[in-house]
Scaffold this motif. Structure first.
Motif, PDB file in Angstrom:
ATOM      1  N   MET A   1     -22.193  -9.550 -26.782  1.00 30.87           N
ATOM      2  CA  MET A   1     -21.399  -9.195 -25.611  1.00 30.87           C
ATOM      3  C   MET A   1     -21.882  -7.894 -24.974  1.00 30.87           C
ATOM      4  O   MET A   1     -21.972  -7.778 -23.757  1.00 30.87           O
ATOM      5  N   ARG A   2     -22.217  -6.916 -25.837  1.00 29.04           N
ATOM      6  CA  ARG A   2     -22.718  -5.651 -25.295  1.00 29.04           C
ATOM      7  C   ARG A   2     -24.067  -5.859 -24.623  1.00 29.04           C
ATOM      8  O   ARG A   2     -24.326  -5.288 -23.558  1.00 29.04           O
ATOM      9  N   ILE A   3     -24.918  -6.672 -25.212  1.00 26.64           N
ATOM     10  CA  ILE A   3     -26.226  -6.934 -24.608  1.00 26.64           C
ATOM     11  C   ILE A   3     -26.066  -7.649 -23.274  1.00 26.64           C
ATOM     12  O   ILE A   3     -26.725  -7.321 -22.279  1.00 26.64           O
ATOM     13  N   LEU A   4     -25.152  -8.625 -23.227  1.00 22.94           N
ATOM     14  CA  LEU A   4     -24.947  -9.389 -22.000  1.00 22.94           C
ATOM     15  C   LEU A   4     -24.452  -8.508 -20.862  1.00 22.94           C
ATOM     16  O   LEU A   4     -24.987  -8.542 -19.758  1.00 22.94           O
ATOM     17  N   PHE A   5     -23.411  -7.714 -21.137  1.00 24.44           N
ATOM     18  CA  PHE A   5     -22.732  -6.999 -20.054  1.00 24.44           C
ATOM     19  C   PHE A   5     -23.280  -5.598 -19.806  1.00 24.44           C
ATOM     20  O   PHE A   5     -22.995  -5.020 -18.761  1.00 24.44           O
ATOM     21  N   ARG A   6     -24.051  -5.039 -20.755  1.00 27.37           N
ATOM     22  CA  ARG A   6     -24.606  -3.698 -20.555  1.00 27.37           C
ATOM     23  C   ARG A   6     -26.093  -3.726 -20.204  1.00 27.37           C
ATOM     24  O   ARG A   6     -26.576  -2.817 -19.510  1.00 27.37           O
ATOM     25  N   HIS A   7     -26.811  -4.741 -20.654  1.00 26.06           N
ATOM     26  CA  HIS A   7     -28.258  -4.746 -20.481  1.00 26.06           C
ATOM     27  C   HIS A   7     -28.765  -5.866 -19.572  1.00 26.06           C
ATOM     28  O   HIS A   7     -29.826  -5.716 -18.960  1.00 26.06           O
ATOM     29  N   ILE A   8     -28.060  -6.985 -19.492  1.00 21.10           N
ATOM     30  CA  ILE A   8     -28.524  -8.123 -18.701  1.00 21.10           C
ATOM     31  C   ILE A   8     -27.752  -8.249 -17.387  1.00 21.10           C
ATOM     32  O   ILE A   8     -28.352  -8.401 -16.324  1.00 21.10           O
ATOM     33  N   ALA A   9     -26.427  -8.173 -17.460  1.00 21.14           N
ATOM     34  CA  ALA A   9     -25.603  -8.405 -16.260  1.00 21.14           C
ATOM     35  C   ALA A   9     -25.941  -7.468 -15.096  1.00 21.14           C
ATOM     36  O   ALA A   9     -26.021  -7.927 -13.947  1.00 21.14           O
ATOM     37  N   PRO A  10     -26.138  -6.154 -15.330  1.00 12.73           N
ATOM     38  CA  PRO A  10     -26.455  -5.283 -14.180  1.00 12.73           C
ATOM     39  C   PRO A  10     -27.708  -5.701 -13.414  1.00 12.73           C
ATOM     40  O   PRO A  10     -27.789  -5.487 -12.207  1.00 12.73           O
ATOM     41  N   ALA A  11     -28.667  -6.315 -14.099  1.00  7.67           N
ATOM     42  CA  ALA A  11     -29.895  -6.741 -13.428  1.00  7.67           C
ATOM     43  C   ALA A  11     -29.699  -7.989 -12.579  1.00  7.67           C
ATOM     44  O   ALA A  11     -30.590  -8.362 -11.808  1.00  7.67           O
ATOM     45  N   LEU A  12     -28.546  -8.633 -12.708  1.00  8.94           N
ATOM     46  CA  LEU A  12     -28.283  -9.880 -11.990  1.00  8.94           C
ATOM     47  C   LEU A  12     -27.364  -9.682 -10.780  1.00  8.94           C
ATOM     48  O   LEU A  12     -27.138 -10.619 -10.023  1.00  8.94           O
ATOM     49  N   VAL A  13     -26.818  -8.482 -10.631  1.00 10.91           N
ATOM     50  CA  VAL A  13     -25.840  -8.252  -9.559  1.00 10.91           C
ATOM     51  C   VAL A  13     -26.470  -8.441  -8.188  1.00 10.91           C
ATOM     52  O   VAL A  13     -25.916  -9.121  -7.312  1.00 10.91           O
ATOM     53  N   SER A  14     -27.649  -7.853  -7.965  1.00  9.84           N
ATOM     54  CA  SER A  14     -28.291  -7.935  -6.654  1.00  9.84           C
ATOM     55  C   SER A  14     -28.583  -9.379  -6.272  1.00  9.84           C
ATOM     56  O   SER A  14     -28.365  -9.786  -5.121  1.00  9.84           O
ATOM     57  N   MET A  15     -29.069 -10.172  -7.207  1.00  6.21           N
ATOM     58  CA  MET A  15     -29.384 -11.570  -6.928  1.00  6.21           C
ATOM     59  C   MET A  15     -28.137 -12.348  -6.519  1.00  6.21           C
ATOM     60  O   MET A  15     -28.139 -13.110  -5.545  1.00  6.21           O
ATOM     61  N   ASN A  16     -27.045 -12.150  -7.250  1.00  3.26           N
ATOM     62  CA  ASN A  16     -25.819 -12.881  -6.948  1.00  3.26           C
ATOM     63  C   ASN A  16     -25.191 -12.410  -5.638  1.00  3.26           C
ATOM     64  O   ASN A  16     -24.618 -13.209  -4.895  1.00  3.26           O
ATOM     65  N   LEU A  17     -25.290 -11.110  -5.341  1.00  6.27           N
ATOM     66  CA  LEU A  17     -24.778 -10.623  -4.056  1.00  6.27           C
ATOM     67  C   LEU A  17     -25.559 -11.217  -2.887  1.00  6.27           C
ATOM     68  O   LEU A  17     -24.978 -11.548  -1.849  1.00  6.27           O
ATOM     69  N   SER A  18     -26.867 -11.342  -3.057  1.00  8.00           N
ATOM     70  CA  SER A  18     -27.680 -11.941  -2.008  1.00  8.00           C
ATOM     71  C   SER A  18     -27.255 -13.378  -1.746  1.00  8.00           C
ATOM     72  O   SER A  18     -27.107 -13.803  -0.586  1.00  8.00           O
ATOM     73  N   TYR A  19     -27.049 -14.124  -2.815  1.00  7.75           N
ATOM     74  CA  TYR A  19     -26.638 -15.519  -2.634  1.00  7.75           C
ATOM     75  C   TYR A  19     -25.224 -15.599  -2.074  1.00  7.75           C
ATOM     76  O   TYR A  19     -24.916 -16.487  -1.265  1.00  7.75           O
ATOM     77  N   ALA A  20     -24.343 -14.678  -2.477  1.00  8.52           N
ATOM     78  CA  ALA A  20     -22.976 -14.680  -1.955  1.00  8.52           C
ATOM     79  C   ALA A  20     -22.963 -14.453  -0.454  1.00  8.52           C
ATOM     80  O   ALA A  20     -22.189 -15.086   0.281  1.00  8.52           O
ATOM     81  N   ALA A  21     -23.814 -13.541   0.037  1.00  9.55           N
ATOM     82  CA  ALA A  21     -23.885 -13.306   1.477  1.00  9.55           C
ATOM     83  C   ALA A  21     -24.374 -14.550   2.204  1.00  9.55           C
ATOM     84  O   ALA A  21     -23.865 -14.904   3.280  1.00  9.55           O
ATOM     85  N   THR A  22     -25.355 -15.238   1.622  1.00  9.37           N
ATOM     86  CA  THR A  22     -25.834 -16.487   2.219  1.00  9.37           C
ATOM     87  C   THR A  22     -24.741 -17.537   2.239  1.00  9.37           C
ATOM     88  O   THR A  22     -24.549 -18.254   3.232  1.00  9.37           O
ATOM     89  N   GLN A  23     -24.021 -17.645   1.135  1.00 13.01           N
ATOM     90  CA  GLN A  23     -22.958 -18.643   1.049  1.00 13.01           C
ATOM     91  C   GLN A  23     -21.800 -18.318   1.985  1.00 13.01           C
ATOM     92  O   GLN A  23     -21.116 -19.222   2.486  1.00 13.01           O
ATOM     93  N   ALA A  24     -21.570 -17.042   2.251  1.00 15.70           N
ATOM     94  CA  ALA A  24     -20.499 -16.652   3.170  1.00 15.70           C
ATOM     95  C   ALA A  24     -20.760 -17.167   4.578  1.00 15.70           C
ATOM     96  O   ALA A  24     -19.814 -17.468   5.320  1.00 15.70           O
ATOM     97  N   VAL A  25     -22.038 -17.277   4.971  1.00 15.13           N
ATOM     98  CA  VAL A  25     -22.366 -17.794   6.297  1.00 15.13           C
ATOM     99  C   VAL A  25     -21.903 -19.245   6.416  1.00 15.13           C
ATOM    100  O   VAL A  25     -21.220 -19.629   7.383  1.00 15.13           O
ATOM    101  N   ALA A  26     -22.273 -20.062   5.421  1.00 17.46           N
ATOM    102  CA  ALA A  26     -21.877 -21.469   5.450  1.00 17.46           C
ATOM    103  C   ALA A  26     -20.367 -21.627   5.341  1.00 17.46           C
ATOM    104  O   ALA A  26     -19.768 -22.497   5.990  1.00 17.46           O
ATOM    105  N   THR A  27     -19.734 -20.785   4.534  1.00 18.80           N
ATOM    106  CA  THR A  27     -18.285 -20.888   4.349  1.00 18.80           C
ATOM    107  C   THR A  27     -17.535 -20.483   5.618  1.00 18.80           C
ATOM    108  O   THR A  27     -16.489 -21.053   5.939  1.00 18.80           O
TER     109      THR A  27
END
Length: 297
Positions: free
Chosen positions: A205-231
């Protein structure tokens, strides 16, 4: 048989620094313009209905009065002020978009993170469920789910039909976040910092949320902005398909659908709500485009 490997293109020239700087400036400008458009609309959606002396349901003037100083957007076929109704409807639409996309992104990303550390069998089950959900066309799935749930008041305090639309969007939107997060997290597990964390005895859990998850935020935000256009476009079009927020609550798509027949004699009634949807979509599109350009560098 020996694989043929093409030699590198020695004639390709690296992109000059001035071009890279210009591209960076353009990306930042796009992001700033898009964010400014969305924030200005969001503030107007909140402030205008609060400060207006009339409510969205009051008969403020004669029916189909043209835009004037007293009524900047004119009135509808019942004499209600379209200026107030448009911004109150925008608040509802923007709230639906933001809440739904946020819930889908957070829920899908969490499921993808967990799946990355599951055994192969568990990961395969989540992958098959994700693929099955993504096999349905996005628009068809949202319309079908929203129509099935109906325009009942599923959550007290929300307009009738709002909860159904939000739930439908979340169900239709979570799979891409799960797939993106899971595939990227599996690669990040082999990164030196993550391997070192495992050697030091840190838990999953510590590895997932402290070491891996922060590196994925930018990617998911980018896709969320794209999805907001269609929504944004989808929420604005649901009323034309007989699905949406129940009257008398104002909603941009419903305002366009109700007044589209009045276009020859009262253009402002359907056009102005449509322009608000357009500007909101452009704001999200600029943010998505700038995020995609930044991630591709």
């Amino acid at each position: 048989m020996t694989a043929v490997v093409e030699p590198p293109d020695v004639t390709a020239k690296p992109q000059p620094a001035s071009s890279r700087r210009r591209r960076t400036v353009n990306i930042r400008a796009e992001r700033l313009v898009g964010l400014t458009l969305v924030l200005i609309l969001a503030l107007a959606f909140v402030i205008v209905p609060m400060l207006s002396p009339v409510s969205s349901s009051d008969i403020a003037s004669m029916p189909l009065a043209a835009p004037s100083a007293d009524h900047p957007f004119g009135t509808d076929q019942l004499g209600r002020d379209l200026f107030v109704r448009t911004f109150e409807a925008g608040r509802i639409d923007l709230g639906l978009i933001v809440v739904s996309i946020t819930a889908a992104a957070v829920g899908g990303a969490l499921l993808g993170l967990i799946a990355a550390y599951l055994p192969a069998m568990g990961r395969a089950v989540i992958s098959r469920i994700t693929d099955a959900t993504m096999a349905f066309p996005y628009i068809v799935l949202v319309i079908g789910l929203a129509a099935t749930l109906g325009n009942r008041e599923l959550i007290p305090g929300l307009p009738r039909g709002a909860a159904a639309i939000s739930i439908a969007i979340v169900i239709a939107c979570w799979p891409p976040y799960t797939r993106l997060t899971m595939s990227r997290a599996i690669l990040l597990r082999e990164r030196d910092s993550v391997v070192a964390a495992r050697v030091l005895g840190y838990g999953p859990m510590r590895i997932l949320f402290r070491h891996i998850a922060p590196a994925l935020v930018s990617m998911n935000l980018s896709y969320a902005a794209t999805q907001a256009v269609a929504t944004t476009a989808l929420v604005g079009s649901l009323a034309f398909l007989g699905v949406g927020i129940a009257p008398p609550t104002p909603e941009l798509g419903q305002m366009m659908a109700d007044n589209i027949a009045l276009l020859p004699i009262a253009w402002w009634a359907p056009i102005i709500p449509g322009l608000v949807v357009l500007v909101l979509g452009v704001g999200f599109a600029l943010m998505a485009d700038s995020a995609g350009g930044r991630n591709s560098r």
